[in-house]
Design a protein around this motif. Sequence first.
Motif, short mmCIF file in Angstrom:
data_model
loop_
_atom_site.label_atom_id
_atom_site.label_comp_id
_atom_site.label_asym_id
_atom_site.label_seq_id
_atom_site.Cartn_x
_atom_site.Cartn_y
_atom_site.Cartn_z
N ALA A 119 98.54 116.24 -16.49
CA ALA A 119 97.29 116.00 -17.07
C ALA A 119 96.98 116.31 -18.75
CB ALA A 119 96.23 116.69 -16.22
N ARG A 120 97.56 117.63 -18.89
CA ARG A 120 97.32 118.28 -20.06
C ARG A 120 98.29 117.48 -21.03
NH1 ARG A 120 95.17 123.40 -19.59
NH2 ARG A 120 94.98 123.87 -17.27
N GLU A 121 99.41 117.09 -20.70
CA GLU A 121 100.34 116.22 -21.38
C GLU A 121 99.69 114.92 -21.93
OE1 GLU A 121 104.35 115.56 -20.51
OE2 GLU A 121 105.09 115.37 -22.48
N ILE A 122 98.87 114.35 -20.98
CA ILE A 122 98.40 113.08 -21.09
C ILE A 122 97.22 113.08 -22.14
CG2 ILE A 122 96.98 111.22 -20.05
CD1 ILE A 122 98.79 111.45 -17.63
N GLU A 123 96.29 114.19 -21.88
CA GLU A 123 95.30 114.48 -22.98
C GLU A 123 96.13 114.44 -24.53
OE1 GLU A 123 91.98 116.40 -22.97
OE2 GLU A 123 91.58 115.09 -21.51
N ARG A 124 97.01 115.34 -24.58
CA ARG A 124 97.71 115.38 -25.82
C ARG A 124 98.20 113.88 -26.36
NH1 ARG A 124 101.79 120.44 -26.63
NH2 ARG A 124 100.37 122.03 -25.41
N LYS A 125 98.78 113.15 -25.51
CA LYS A 125 99.79 112.04 -25.80
C LYS A 125 99.09 110.84 -25.41
CE LYS A 125 103.87 115.19 -25.80
NZ LYS A 125 104.99 115.60 -25.13
N GLY A 126 98.15 110.73 -24.80
CA GLY A 126 97.38 109.60 -24.74
C GLY A 126 97.71 108.76 -23.45
N SER A 127 98.93 108.74 -23.15
CA SER A 127 99.25 107.87 -21.86
C SER A 127 100.40 108.36 -20.84
CB SER A 127 99.63 106.61 -22.31
OG SER A 127 100.76 106.23 -22.10
N ILE A 128 100.43 108.13 -19.77
CA ILE A 128 101.32 108.85 -18.96
C ILE A 128 102.87 108.36 -19.50
CG2 ILE A 128 101.22 107.02 -17.10
CD1 ILE A 128 101.88 109.29 -14.96
N ASP A 129 102.90 107.07 -19.76
CA ASP A 129 104.17 106.66 -20.21
C ASP A 129 104.76 107.24 -21.56
OD1 ASP A 129 104.46 104.96 -17.95
OD2 ASP A 129 103.02 103.30 -18.85
N ALA A 130 104.00 107.80 -22.04
CA ALA A 130 104.33 108.78 -23.52
C ALA A 130 104.85 110.23 -23.05
CB ALA A 130 103.23 108.77 -24.51
#
Length: 401
Positions: free
Chosen positions: A222-233
């Motif tokens: 969830a934290r990484e999605i916050e940073r990068k915008g989408s799960i695929d990133a």
Amino acid sequence: MDWHQIFAARNDRMKASEIRELLKLLDQPDIISFAGGIPDPDLFPAQAFQDAFSQALNPDTQATALQYSVSEGYAPLRDWIVGEMARLGIPCTRDNILITSGSQQALDYLGKLMLNVGDTALVGWPTYLGALGAFNAYEPRYDRLDPETNRSAADYAKAAGKGRVKFAYMSVDFANPTGRTLDAQMRERVIDLADELDIAVIEDAAYQSLRFEGEALAPVLAREIERKGSIDACRTIYCGSFSKTLAPGLRVGWMCGAQEVIDQVVLMKQAADLHSSTINQMAIATVANAQFDSHVATIKKAYRARRDRMLSALEAHMPEGVTWTRPEGGMFIWLELPTQINAADLLAQSLKTERVAFVPGHAFFADGSGTNTMRLSFSRTDEAGIDEGIARLGRLITAAV
Ligand code: PMP
């Protein structure tokens, strides 16, 4: 025949441990066991499963239930998981979810996906024994993942030698074996480190739903999605399981991550077992839809009372020099004994004289260290058994210090 001439080299790292041999004794009825990290069978939603299986076998759905199916998994279950992931702050679609036969299979697949012989897996010291078991088949090196130190990415990369660091694996909430939870800052630091090293993160969330107290922490993904915008990133792959919440025997877990990873692992699953049992996935979907939250609330209440009882019993019976963790959920408490005490010897003696079982901690260390540590599980023993078992263990340890 000398089978060892025929077995591939990867089997050399796949050995039954002496602990496993000792723990075979656990079937004996007079043993109080804090060893297995398994749910209390009295808490299984058995009637709900009976109804769900019966429903799956009705004339409208029995062809789906009993026929071959797609490797990705049963769509209504993947959709339920998409909803659960959204609740955790992980927006994703069905294409980001693969159903696996327990999260254990996800660990095996992720090892198979990423590890060449001699590549490095970063793991906790200690870490989940079953993760080491899954990765061992791919003959990696292990290095200690320790986000609390300021060890640099360059240093991790250098230690990998000729291979490459491929991923960091972590049991994040109420970890097996320590009961510890990785705090928010450390979660962020793991993402930083993974970005710098350009590696994957395997977030093992097997106990995620079993929080008894305190604030829930956003998953690493969830934290990484916050940073990068989408799960695929994202580079984090989240591994979930119904084993600790509903029932481990159905062997239903899942992987959630970037579609590129899921697509590749789907091919792997096709080759390995085609798909996980559809009728089991249907039953899990039915029971999860009807009563996931209420059932989890019930089991948490029971486990919380047992944790509290074990913590009080430890306070009452352990001698000076023994320390332990205070987990906010899950199934485990981790003990550190004075360094001269060997927990494996203690187990052998305990089984003989006190009839109490636990898991000596060294098995959870990739380098076999931690000989003075032990894991206690509070999930399967009732309160009276916990009092009695810890009193006996306290007596044994007091005599040993
Ligand atoms: N991860 C952890 C940390 C575990 O403790 C376990 C089960 N002991 C698993 C994964 C695997 O569980 P399952 O395959 O039943 O989902």
